[in-house]
Motif scaffolding. Structure first.
Motif, short mmCIF file in Angstrom:
data_model
loop_
_atom_site.label_atom_id
_atom_site.label_comp_id
_atom_site.label_asym_id
_atom_site.label_seq_id
_atom_site.Cartn_x
_atom_site.Cartn_y
_atom_site.Cartn_z
N ARG A 163 -9.97 1.83 -0.03
CA ARG A 163 -10.22 0.38 0.02
C ARG A 163 -9.04 -0.35 0.64
O ARG A 163 -9.22 -1.28 1.42
CB ARG A 163 -10.50 -0.16 -1.38
CG ARG A 163 -11.90 0.15 -1.87
CD ARG A 163 -12.25 -0.64 -3.13
NE ARG A 163 -11.34 -0.40 -4.22
CZ ARG A 163 -11.52 0.49 -5.19
NH1 ARG A 163 -12.60 1.25 -5.19
NH2 ARG A 163 -10.64 0.62 -6.16
N CYS A 164 -7.82 0.06 0.29
CA CYS A 164 -6.63 -0.56 0.89
C CYS A 164 -6.63 -0.37 2.40
O CYS A 164 -6.42 -1.31 3.17
CB CYS A 164 -5.36 0.02 0.30
SG CYS A 164 -5.01 -0.47 -1.39
N GLN A 165 -6.89 0.87 2.82
CA GLN A 165 -6.90 1.16 4.25
C GLN A 165 -8.00 0.39 4.95
O GLN A 165 -7.79 -0.19 6.03
CB GLN A 165 -7.08 2.66 4.47
CG GLN A 165 -7.03 3.05 5.93
CD GLN A 165 -7.21 4.55 6.13
OE1 GLN A 165 -7.73 5.25 5.28
NE2 GLN A 165 -6.79 5.04 7.28
N ALA A 166 -9.19 0.34 4.36
CA ALA A 166 -10.31 -0.37 4.98
C ALA A 166 -10.02 -1.87 5.10
O ALA A 166 -10.35 -2.50 6.11
CB ALA A 166 -11.59 -0.15 4.18
N LYS B 194 -11.19 10.74 -7.97
CA LYS B 194 -12.15 9.94 -7.20
C LYS B 194 -11.72 8.47 -7.14
O LYS B 194 -11.76 7.83 -6.10
CB LYS B 194 -13.53 10.08 -7.81
CG LYS B 194 -14.63 9.41 -7.05
CD LYS B 194 -15.99 9.67 -7.70
CE LYS B 194 -17.09 8.95 -6.95
NZ LYS B 194 -18.40 9.16 -7.60
N GLY B 195 -11.28 7.93 -8.27
CA GLY B 195 -10.83 6.54 -8.32
C GLY B 195 -9.57 6.31 -7.51
O GLY B 195 -9.42 5.28 -6.85
N ALA C 221 0.84 -1.20 0.00
CA ALA C 221 0.00 0.00 0.00
C ALA C 221 0.87 1.26 0.00
O ALA C 221 0.56 2.23 -0.69
CB ALA C 221 -0.94 0.00 1.20
N GLU C 222 1.96 1.23 0.77
CA GLU C 222 2.90 2.36 0.76
C GLU C 222 3.51 2.54 -0.63
O GLU C 222 3.66 3.66 -1.11
CB GLU C 222 4.01 2.15 1.80
CG GLU C 222 3.55 2.35 3.22
CD GLU C 222 4.67 2.06 4.23
OE1 GLU C 222 5.84 1.94 3.83
OE2 GLU C 222 4.34 1.96 5.42
N ASP C 223 3.88 1.41 -1.26
CA ASP C 223 4.43 1.48 -2.62
C ASP C 223 3.42 2.09 -3.59
O ASP C 223 3.78 2.89 -4.46
CB ASP C 223 4.85 0.09 -3.10
CG ASP C 223 6.05 -0.46 -2.35
OD1 ASP C 223 6.75 0.33 -1.66
OD2 ASP C 223 6.30 -1.68 -2.44
#
Length: 151
Positions: free
Chosen positions: A105-108, A97-98, A22-24
């Motif tokens: 979504r990644c965070q959730a 927005k995307g 996610a960081e990448d």
């Protein structure tokens, strides 16, 4: 009855891997936006020479003058933008927005997996506490419901 066998350490390891990815992704998106901004600035404009920089109030500020405060960015000279820069801005605005949804979504997903694992561990602790209480009270019928394989 559903049976779960979650290894919290394994989940933690996977969350670290996903967090790294996610960081990448975040770095890639930031690089993309920086490159688009650089391309927009380098694209030039159809306005000749010194007219490419405009002051919002039409005044020429003294050399070295830098406005401060919440409206300061609006008082700074603006560079004129050409059609390529305008198209790049539209592109980014259309994708914003995307991009935000992807990050959300990644965070959730990561937070949801962590929370579910914590709830699982807390549930195990609650079940162990109930089993210990039943054992102290020598309630054998209650102990049959805790752990072990069903035959």
């Amino acid at each position: 009855m559903a049976s779960w066998d979650i290894q919290p350490q394994g989940v933690q390891g996977q969350l670290k891997v996903v967090g790294t990815h996610a960081e990448d992704l975040g770095k890639a998106l930031n690089t993309l936006l920086a490159d688009i901004q650089e391309a927009a600035l380098a694209a030039g404009t159809a306005v000749p020479g010194t007219q490419a920089t405009t002051s919002p109030n039409g005044l020429i500020a003294a050399s070295g003058y830098k406005p401060v405060g919440p409206v300061a960015p609006d008082l700074l000279p603006k560079k004129a933008t050409g059609p390529v820069a305008a198209a790049l801005v539209e592109y980014v605005n259309g994708r914003k927005k995307g991009m935000k949804a992807m990050a959300d979504r990644c965070q959730a997903a990561v937070l949801g997996a962590a929370k579910a694992t914590n709830e699982y561990v807390q549930g195990d602790l609650e079940a162990a506490k109930n089993a210990q209480t039943a054992a102290r009270n020598v309630r054998l019928e209650a102990l049959k419901d805790f752990g072990g394989k069903q035959k």
